[in-house]
Design a protein around this motif. Structure first.
Motif, mmCIF file in Angstrom:
data_model
loop_
_atom_site.group_PDB
_atom_site.id
_atom_site.type_symbol
_atom_site.label_atom_id
_atom_site.label_comp_id
_atom_site.label_asym_id
_atom_site.label_seq_id
_atom_site.Cartn_x
_atom_site.Cartn_y
_atom_site.Cartn_z
ATOM 1 N N ARG A 81 -17.579 -39.319 21.515
ATOM 2 C CA ARG A 81 -18.269 -39.980 22.620
ATOM 3 C C ARG A 81 -17.693 -41.368 22.851
ATOM 4 O O ARG A 81 -17.457 -41.766 23.993
ATOM 5 C CB ARG A 81 -19.772 -40.061 22.346
ATOM 6 N N GLU A 85 -16.113 -42.575 26.320
ATOM 7 C CA GLU A 85 -16.689 -43.720 27.035
ATOM 8 C C GLU A 85 -15.637 -44.803 27.268
ATOM 9 O O GLU A 85 -15.611 -45.433 28.337
ATOM 10 C CB GLU A 85 -17.887 -44.288 26.274
ATOM 11 N N PHE A 91 -21.679 -40.611 30.730
ATOM 12 C CA PHE A 91 -22.616 -39.809 29.948
ATOM 13 C C PHE A 91 -24.011 -39.895 30.555
ATOM 14 O O PHE A 91 -24.351 -40.877 31.213
ATOM 15 C CB PHE A 91 -22.653 -40.288 28.487
ATOM 16 N N THR A 95 -27.344 -40.046 23.120
ATOM 17 C CA THR A 95 -27.133 -38.832 22.349
ATOM 18 C C THR A 95 -28.487 -38.329 21.846
ATOM 19 O O THR A 95 -29.297 -39.118 21.361
ATOM 20 C CB THR A 95 -26.190 -39.115 21.163
ATOM 21 N N ALA A 105 -24.664 -34.496 23.404
ATOM 22 C CA ALA A 105 -24.470 -35.532 24.419
ATOM 23 C C ALA A 105 -23.899 -34.873 25.668
ATOM 24 O O ALA A 105 -22.887 -34.165 25.597
ATOM 25 C CB ALA A 105 -23.529 -36.616 23.911
ATOM 26 N N PHE A 107 -22.143 -35.100 29.369
ATOM 27 C CA PHE A 107 -21.249 -35.980 30.125
ATOM 28 C C PHE A 107 -20.774 -35.237 31.366
ATOM 29 O O PHE A 107 -21.096 -34.062 31.551
ATOM 30 C CB PHE A 107 -20.074 -36.455 29.257
#
Length: 125
Positions: A81, A85, A91, A95, A105, A107
């Motif tokens: 993640r 990011e 996202f 999470t 998570a 996205f």
């Protein structure tokens, strides 16, 4: 070379009104086997006839018709993640963690299609 390293599993997640009824339907119509029902999480998982591909059924009072989210297995969700990011991947919130079960998570790709990463927390991988 990809930014993150996915495991060799894909879960196709769909929302349904009644997981048990849907699981029976998928078993009868397509020959999928129930792996488990996690009633406390509102989740059921079915093994398809394709190795590494499962169907996940999330129970919702009013599921959106035609919804489908590919869920990619990953060994270290937090690191993946962070990398995504840093590459400006959007996202959907924080999470989610179901202790002893899974960390997920959601996205989005550039067209707004939802995708999900999932880290198995059961210790059975």
């Amino acid at each position: 070379m990809s930014l993150i390293s996915l495991e060799q599993t894909i879960t196709i997640a769909m929302s349904v009104k009644d997981r048990h009824v849907s699981a029976n339907w998928y078993g009868k119509m397509l020959g999928f086997e129930v792996l488990y029902h996690a009633d406390e999480a509102g989740w059921s998982e079915l093994q398809t006839n394709t190795a590494g591909v499962t169907i996940g059924l999330g129970e919702h009072a009013q599921p959106a018709p035609g919804n489908c989210v590919p869920v990619f297995g990953i060994a270290d969700l937090d690191t993946a993640r962070n990398k995504l990011e840093q590459a400006e991947v959007k996202f959907d919130g924080e999470t989610d963690v179901v202790e002893g079960m899974v960390k997920t998570a959601t996205f989005y790709d550039p067209d707004g299609n939802a995708l999900m990463l999932a880290q198995d927390l059961t210790g059975n991988t």
